[in-house]
Scaffold this active site. Structure first.
Site, PDB file in Angstrom:
ATOM      1  N   ASN A 214       0.875  -1.180   0.000  1.00 42.78           N
ATOM      2  CA  ASN A 214       0.000   0.000   0.000  1.00 42.78           C
ATOM      3  C   ASN A 214       0.909   1.226   0.000  1.00 42.78           C
ATOM      4  O   ASN A 214       1.427   1.617   1.040  1.00 42.78           O
ATOM      5  CB  ASN A 214      -0.879  -0.029   1.267  1.00 42.78           C
ATOM      6  N   TRP A 215       1.094   1.786  -1.174  1.00 42.84           N
ATOM      7  CA  TRP A 215       2.037   2.907  -1.302  1.00 42.84           C
ATOM      8  C   TRP A 215       1.478   4.230  -0.777  1.00 42.84           C
ATOM      9  O   TRP A 215       2.196   5.228  -0.719  1.00 42.84           O
ATOM     10  CB  TRP A 215       2.453   3.077  -2.773  1.00 42.84           C
ATOM     11  N   LYS A 216       0.198   4.264  -0.442  1.00 41.92           N
ATOM     12  CA  LYS A 216      -0.430   5.510   0.022  1.00 41.92           C
ATOM     13  C   LYS A 216      -0.117   6.634  -0.984  1.00 41.92           C
ATOM     14  O   LYS A 216      -0.150   6.374  -2.186  1.00 41.92           O
ATOM     15  CB  LYS A 216       0.034   5.838   1.443  1.00 41.92           C
TER      16      LYS A 216
ATOM     17  N   HIS B 153      -9.714   1.037   4.178  1.00 40.43           N
ATOM     18  CA  HIS B 153      -8.491   1.295   4.947  1.00 40.43           C
ATOM     19  C   HIS B 153      -8.807   2.311   6.053  1.00 40.43           C
ATOM     20  O   HIS B 153      -9.604   3.229   5.843  1.00 40.43           O
ATOM     21  CB  HIS B 153      -7.390   1.824   4.021  1.00 40.43           C
TER      22      HIS B 153
ATOM     23  N   GLU C  62      -5.657  -4.834  10.271  1.00 42.79           N
ATOM     24  CA  GLU C  62      -4.655  -3.811  10.553  1.00 42.79           C
ATOM     25  C   GLU C  62      -5.080  -3.026  11.789  1.00 42.79           C
ATOM     26  O   GLU C  62      -5.906  -2.096  11.677  1.00 42.79           O
ATOM     27  CB  GLU C  62      -4.558  -2.818   9.392  1.00 42.79           C
TER      28      GLU C  62
ATOM     29  N   GLY D  48       2.008   2.592  10.882  1.00 44.94           N
ATOM     30  CA  GLY D  48       2.993   3.677  10.840  1.00 44.94           C
ATOM     31  C   GLY D  48       3.601   4.019  12.189  1.00 44.94           C
ATOM     32  O   GLY D  48       4.256   5.052  12.324  1.00 44.94           O
TER      33      GLY D  48
ATOM     34  N   SER E 183       3.023  -1.677  10.452  1.00 45.63           N
ATOM     35  CA  SER E 183       4.459  -1.641  10.787  1.00 45.63           C
ATOM     36  C   SER E 183       5.199  -2.930  10.430  1.00 45.63           C
ATOM     37  O   SER E 183       6.074  -3.376  11.162  1.00 45.63           O
ATOM     38  CB  SER E 183       4.651  -1.310  12.279  1.00 45.63           C
TER      39      SER E 183
END
Ligand code: PGA
Length: 240
Positions: free
Chosen positions: A10-12, A93, A163, A169, A199
């Site tokens: 997930n590159w955001k 998400h 998640e 993060g 993470s």
């Protein structure tokens, strides 16, 4: 689907430049993905068309609209994604739930539309820190799932990513035992592929590789670092 492994990036809203995407892709030119594992990149929409067949990645969107077409400025439909070779789409998400106020009924509509366009939704669920501290995570997630997985949804074509919001993060993760217990409880109730995210780095991927009932990982920051992402793929598949 249930027997495969999935490593999903997930590159955001990263990387900032097209050149960084090109560098990432050239790093992976001769890398073959392990057997039985799908490595899937979910880049920002404008980067989808930079991916060609010169690497082993499958593609996914990070979101799609809950409408199929129309005057909805800024929206991207599931069908549009499917035409750019996307086979998966992240939905629900926690950053979408938090910053764009997406509720379970909107997410449900997106799941239905994504499936109708041949995309496999990766439904993200996870609890906030207070719920985790009260040891009510599973009940919280069960509610997210029961409000989303309606009878219109094909349960043989969906993946769930667990998640915990507090793990995203933050450098924090639940313990291996907690993830193992969660994956088992989840599999006892739902017969769907389950991923863990929050993470994840190469070390965490090795730690989680042997967990029965865990089908894969959803990775944010570390998935934008080519060397680290490659280690994650191979550490999780056990082919390192
Ligand atoms: P992270 O993000 O790996 O940077 O914690 C995971 C995610 O948001 O999907």
């Amino acid at each position: 689907m249930i027997d495969r492994k999935y490593i999903i990036a997930n590159w955001k809203m990263y990387p900032i430049t097209v050149n960084e995407v090109r560098d990432f892709l050239s790093f992976f030119t001769d890398v073959k993905c392990p057997q039985g594992l799908d490595a899937i990149i979910c880049p920002p929409f404008p980067y989808l068309s930079l991916f060609d067949q010169s690497n082993c990645f499958k593609l996914g969107g990070q979101n799609c609209s809950d409408k199929d077409k129309g005057a909805f400025t800024g929206e991207v439909s599931a069908f549009m994604l499917s035409q750019l070779r996307a086979q998966f789409v992240l939905l629900g998400h926690s950053e979408r739930r938090m910053h764009y106020h997406e509720a379970n009924d909107t997410i449900k509509r997106k799941v239905v539309l994504a499936q109708s366009c041949g995309l496999t939704p990766v439904l993200c669920v996870g609890e906030p820190i207070e719920v985790y501290q009260e040891k009510k995570s599973f009940a919280y997630i069960q509610q997210q799932l029961s409000e989303t997985l309606s009878s219109e949804i094909d349960l043989t074509k969906i993946i769930v990513a667990y998640e915990p919001i507090w793990a995203i993060g933050s450098g924090l993760t639940p313990t291996k035992e907690e993830i193992k217990a969660f994956a088992k409880a989840f599999k006892d109730e739902y017969d769907l592929p389950i991923l863990y995210g929050g993470s994840v780095n190469a070390e965490v991927a090795s730690m989680l590789a042997a967990i029965e009932n865990l089908n894969g990982l959803l990775i944010g920051w570390a998935s934008t670092q080519p060397d680290e992402f490659k280690k994650i793929i191979f550490n999780f598949s056990g082919n390192n």
